[in-house]
Design an enzyme around this catalytic site. Structure first.
Site, short mmCIF file in Angstrom:
data_model
loop_
_atom_site.label_atom_id
_atom_site.label_comp_id
_atom_site.label_asym_id
_atom_site.label_seq_id
_atom_site.Cartn_x
_atom_site.Cartn_y
_atom_site.Cartn_z
N TRP A 1 48.21 -39.59 38.47
CA TRP A 1 49.64 -39.26 38.41
C TRP A 1 49.79 -37.74 38.55
O TRP A 1 49.10 -36.98 37.86
CB TRP A 1 50.20 -39.75 37.08
N ASP B 1 46.15 -43.15 28.84
CA ASP B 1 47.55 -43.07 29.21
C ASP B 1 48.01 -44.50 29.46
O ASP B 1 47.58 -45.14 30.42
CB ASP B 1 47.70 -42.21 30.47
N LYS C 1 58.84 -48.01 31.27
CA LYS C 1 58.78 -49.10 32.24
C LYS C 1 58.87 -50.47 31.57
O LYS C 1 59.64 -51.31 31.97
CB LYS C 1 57.48 -49.06 33.05
N1 KET Z 1 51.75 -41.72 32.85
C1 KET Z 1 51.73 -42.29 34.05
C2 KET Z 1 50.45 -42.81 34.60
C3 KET Z 1 52.93 -42.42 34.77
O1 KET Z 1 52.89 -43.01 35.95
C4 KET Z 1 54.14 -41.92 34.23
C5 KET Z 1 55.38 -41.99 35.01
C6 KET Z 1 54.08 -41.35 32.96
C7 KET Z 1 52.87 -41.27 32.29
C8 KET Z 1 55.27 -40.79 32.26
O2 KET Z 1 56.33 -41.59 32.10
P1 KET Z 1 57.46 -41.29 30.99
O3 KET Z 1 58.73 -41.51 31.72
O4 KET Z 1 57.30 -39.88 30.52
O5 KET Z 1 57.20 -42.27 29.91
N2 KET Z 1 55.40 -42.17 36.26
C9 KET Z 1 56.56 -42.36 37.14
C10 KET Z 1 57.73 -41.50 36.88
C11 KET Z 1 57.44 -40.02 36.89
O6 KET Z 1 56.74 -39.52 37.76
O7 KET Z 1 57.97 -39.36 35.98
C12 KET Z 1 56.07 -42.29 38.59
O8 KET Z 1 54.88 -42.03 38.85
O9 KET Z 1 56.89 -42.55 39.49
#
Ligand code: KET
Length: 463
Positions: free
Chosen positions: A192, A273, A309
């Protein structure tokens, strides 16, 4: 005196972090001063030289030197999408679930929990403790480690509510930078896009381990084992608990067990994660297996959980950091230090999202309803994989597209290159990240044919 020392140390560590970030972002050795300076100027406001503070007074701006920063590689896709007036545009950039109608989804169970909260007159808007909502923390630990987890029963887990997955990663890494002996964190290649930035700014030094093999579009297990074997003992290793982002490639349970044995034998510290629990297989327990095999051996680890999610609570920013410790005594001390990380960062976390999660997790009927809605989301994503695969086959698109049905979770790592992605955006108004990742959750049976046409054209015309 003590305060002054803390301040000096704070300044020094901030300088260290910024210079490490500059190096990291440039992907260059520290000697590559020119490219570092330009990256610092674009990403880091402290990297540029400030004009005289009186500039604003005489009509200029004291910020005139500030360089326009590039958009975020993932969230910037939505910015570009929003500007496009085309009626056929599709946003497959950010990992956010959409219904068959292409609309964001608020789960029924979330609406019900919110209704219960609104109707409860005893609820107030006081500050939460620094560590967040106690019920939420307990229930979150149970959700990821399992309700019968010995670590929980033995009170060896320190859990704090944080600002979703990102905030949990940030608090966890700041804690490690202050209190852990080894400052290097190994992250998978690729990962990510926000991981390296979060860890570097927290004060860790980032290295990568091999993960994805573009030739097989699968796991480079041998490379992974080799790289972790040669990591210095004690190093931190970031692991995606399930539904690896962006590749959609996860180790099998047997491979997880081998990773565990290797990491434990070398004293490598796992930092999980977990942003997609329940989204990979549709089962909350199955998707937590990787974490649970590490906790079952009695060793220590960190876990960052997100409810963005799996409960669709993206904008509520609700998540948890859990640190599994070797004893209850250590866990108490660790929690006390986590509070010192959090208090000057954002003081204490927001109450609403965590109350929704706690309401759902503690009520048997609501929990059951959640698992059904979660499974429906996971199943819809899986069905989009099959539809897209069939659509490409029907068009005779050159190449082996079986990875679309093999990959796991929200994303397909298509293998399309930067030029092909740019072509699809320009000609077909399909928005996705430039690494060729598409969010399957953003597709519907109505948009699959359009995407398949675009991929077909990109592959046949841009190869
Ligand atoms: N870890 C991973 C692996 C991840 O894909 C995301 C979010 C997060 C943590 C953080 O999510 P949060 O909203 O802080 O709980 N990924 C998607 C959104 C982004 O980039 O913020 C994405 O990859 O599209």
């Amino acid at each position: 005196m003590e305060e002054a020392n803390v301040h000096d140390e704070g300044c020094r560590s901030a300088e260290r972090r910024l210079s490490t970030l500059g190096r990291h972002l440039s992907g260059q050795s520290p000697s590559s001063a020119a490219s570092r300076a330009s990256l610092m100027a674009s990403e880091n406001p402290n990297g540029a030289i400030a004009p005289s503070p009186t500039a604003g007074f005489y009509g200029g701006s004291v910020f005139a030197h500030v360089v326009k920063a590039p958009e975020d590689p993932i969230l910037g896709v939505t910015v570009a999408y929003n500007k496009d007036p085309s009626p056929v545009k599709v946003n497959l950039g950010v990992g956010a679930y959409r219904t068959e109608e292409g609309k964001p989804l608020v789960l029924n169970v979330v609406r019900r929990a919110e209704q219960m909260l609104v109707n409860d007159p005893s609820r107030v808007k006081e500050y939460l403790p620094i560590t967040g909502l106690a019920d939420f923390n307990k229930l979150s630990a149970k959700l990821i480690f399992g309700s019968d987890s010995p670590a929980i029963q033995e009170n060896r887990v320190a859990t704090v509510q944080c600002l979703s997955g990102t905030g949990s990663l940030r608090v966890g890494s700041e804690f490690l930078a202050r209190h852990y002996s080894e400052r290097t964190i190994y992250i998978p290649q690729p990962t990510w896009g926000n991981h390296p930035k979060v860890f570097t700014l927290a004060g860790l030094s980032v290295k990568t381990y091999r993960y994805y093999d573009p030739a097989t579009r699968g796991l480079n297990f041998q490379g992974l084992l080799e790289d972790l074997s040669s990591a210095p003992s004690g190093a931190i290793v970031l692991l995606h608990a399930c539904a690896h982002n962006p590749t959609g490639v996860d180790p099998t349970l047997d491979q997880w067990e081998q990773i565990r044995q290797l990491m434990r034998s070398k004293g490598l510290l796992p930092f999980f994660d977990s942003a997609y629990q329940g989204f990979a297989s549709g089962s909350l327990d199955a998707d937590a297996q990787s974490v649970r095999i590490f906790v079952a051996d009695g060793g220590e680890c960190l876990t960052a959980q997100s409810y963005a999610k799996n409960m669709g609570l993206y904008g509520e920013r609700v998540g948890a950091l859990s640190i599994v410790c070797s004893s209850a005594d250590v866990a108490v001390r660790v929690e006390s230090q986590l509070k010192l990380v959090i208090r000057p960062m954002y003081s204490n976390p927001p109450i609403h999202g965590a109350s929704i999660v706690a309401t759902i997790l503690k009520d048997r009927a609501l929990f059951h309803e959640w698992t059904i809605e979660l499974k429906a989301m996971a199943d819809r994503i899986i069905s989009m994989r099959q539809l897209l695969f069939d659509a490409l086959r029907a068009r005779g698109t050159p190449g082996d597209w079986s990875h679309i049905i093999k990959q796991i979770g929200m994303f397909t790592f298509t293998g399309l290159n930067r030029e092909q992605v740019a072509f699809m955006t320009q000609e077909y108004h399909i928005y996705m990240t430039s690494d060729g990742r598409i969010s399957m959750a953003g597709l519907s049976s109505k948009t699959v044919p359009h995407l398949a046409d675009a991929i077909h054209a990109a592959v046949t015309r841009m190869s």
